[in-house]
Design an enzyme around this catalytic site. Structure first.
Site, PDB file in Angstrom:
ATOM      1  CG  HIS A  16      -0.146  -0.137   2.514  1.00 58.00           C
ATOM      2  ND1 HIS A  16       0.583   0.890   3.076  1.00 58.00           N
ATOM      3  CD2 HIS A  16       0.022  -1.200   3.331  1.00 58.00           C
ATOM      4  CE1 HIS A  16       1.168   0.475   4.174  1.00 58.00           C
ATOM      5  NE2 HIS A  16       0.842  -0.799   4.354  1.00 58.00           N
ATOM      6  CG  ASP A  23       5.677  -3.541   6.231  1.00 61.97           C
ATOM      7  OD1 ASP A  23       4.658  -4.178   6.544  1.00 61.97           O
ATOM      8  OD2 ASP A  23       6.172  -2.654   6.959  1.00 61.97           O
TER       9      ASP A  23
END
Length: 385
Positions: free
Chosen positions: A59, A292
């Site tokens: 994102h 992540d």
């Protein structure tokens, strides 16, 4: 350019035959010199046809997940996508449009649900990021409804699901605590916290420090001088912490962390090369909005982790090609727009069988995933309990 030398008449002049003999000899030498390390002849990329693209992306920029002591969020919710994050995702969509609509006419200029499959974790920042990417990719044009597929948190596999995988939770919980005690990490953490005036008893580790530092940097916000001074060290220690938690030598940890997601990517490849797959089961483009914490184990499994924390809006793009003459299949990987050589592959353009063979070490089917996550239940099942 391909030159055909077949079909020459027997009465060809001696000079022509001599020239052809020289050409063949030069061609053999050129091919021999151009062989890859495993003796394979190089692939003529002009004869490759793009068949499918899979894009995994993080994102866009957001607010920190957990503010540091004595700091405020500035009126934003934790983990909220910002305007900068929206712009990052729109820019990524524009790059994909250049690559697969303008430079190579692979996708339709407008969104077509028969060509594109979209999947996201069920978090606002990811759903909003996906919408921004699609806006950049298709310039708000569509030929049908845009559906973003999601899953329940209890069965999500687009990130390491500690809550739904007891085996992974047990391993990671202890390792995160022990990471702070590792030589080097412990001393550096005390140094940074002292410089920031954070009490050593506060539950702040390098992952939290990096999250706040990155948010400040990407939004050009005033930052603590200590964070600026130790920026490189904070990122490296955050990476060290993540690697300690995943423990690369522990294959099962990676299998539980990212194996089910790799299984999805692998399944898409296999369906694309299977001639019996119904057309409505294949897509030209697969988009996956992740995090992540997804990227680090994913890059480790592929053997392309660069020991840098995956930035906001980063993408891992997997292209599938077929050779128009030999009908062989190849995979090409890009991370952050840069070509990669995956583990087990002789070159950047990797034969599909070699790629799948290397990935299979970490790929996890739903059944195997359940067995790894809940070993006690698996034993009971085997014993007939």
């Amino acid at each position: 350019m391909i030159v055909s030398v077949f079909g020459q008449r027997a009465w060809a002049p001696v000079g022509v035959l001599a020239s052809l003999a020289i050409w063949f000899r030069q061609r053999r030498v050129a091919l021999a010199e151009g062989q890859t390390a495993d003796g394979q002849r190089p692939v003529d990329r002009n004869l490759l046809e793009l068949k499918m693209v899979q894009v995994v992306f993080r994102h866009g920029a957001r607010s920190p997940l957990k503010p540091l002591p004595l700091e405020e969020q500035g009126g934003m919710f934790s983990g909220q996508l910002t305007k900068v994050g929206m712009e990052q995702m729109f820019a990524l969509g524009e790059r994909l449009r250049r690559n697969y609509v303008e430079d190579v006419p692979f996708l339709s200029p407008a969104f077509n649900p028969q060509e594109v499959f979209v999947r996201s974790t069920n978090m606002c920042r990811n759903l909003e990021s996906t919408r921004c990417l699609l806006a950049g990719l298709f310039q708000r044009q569509k030929e049908g409804p845009i559906i973003i597929h999601t899953d329940e948190a209890s069965s999500e596999v687009l990130y390491p699901n500690y809550r739904n995988c007891w085996g992974l939770m047990q391993r990671i919980r202890g390792r995160r605590k022990s990471a702070i005690l590792q030589p080097g990490i412990s001393e550096d953490l005390k140094k940074v916290k002292a410089g920031m005036g954070i009490d050593n008893s506060d539950n702040v580790d390098f992952l939290t420090l990096l999250d706040n530092m990155t948010a400040e940097q990407v939004h050009s916000l005033p930052s603590c001088p200590t964070l600026k001074r130790f920026a490189w060290m904070i990122e490296q220690r955050a990476v060290d912490t993540a690697l300690h938690m995943l423990h690369l030598e522990d294959r099962e940890s990676l299998q539980m962390a990212v194996g089910p997601f790799l299984h999805i990517l692998e399944d898409n490849l296999l369906k694309a090369v299977d001639p019996t797959t119904p057309p409505d089961k294949n897509r030209k483009l697969y988009l996956y909005a992740s995090h992540d914490v997804t990227f680090i184990p994913l890059l480790l499994a592929l053997g392309i982790f660069d020991h840098k924390w995956p930035p906001f809006a980063v993408d891992l793009t997997m292209e599938l090609y077929q050779h128009q003459e030999s009908k062989e299949w190849f995979v090409q990987l890009y991370y952050h727009g840069e070509e990669q050589v995956p583990r087990g592959c002789p070159d950047k353009l990797c034969p599909l069988d070699k790629f799948l063979n290397a990935v299979s070490v970490y790929t996890t089917s739903p059944e195997k995933y359940h067995t790894l996550c809940f070993p006690a239940q698996a034993v009971k099942s085997e014993n007939g309990a």
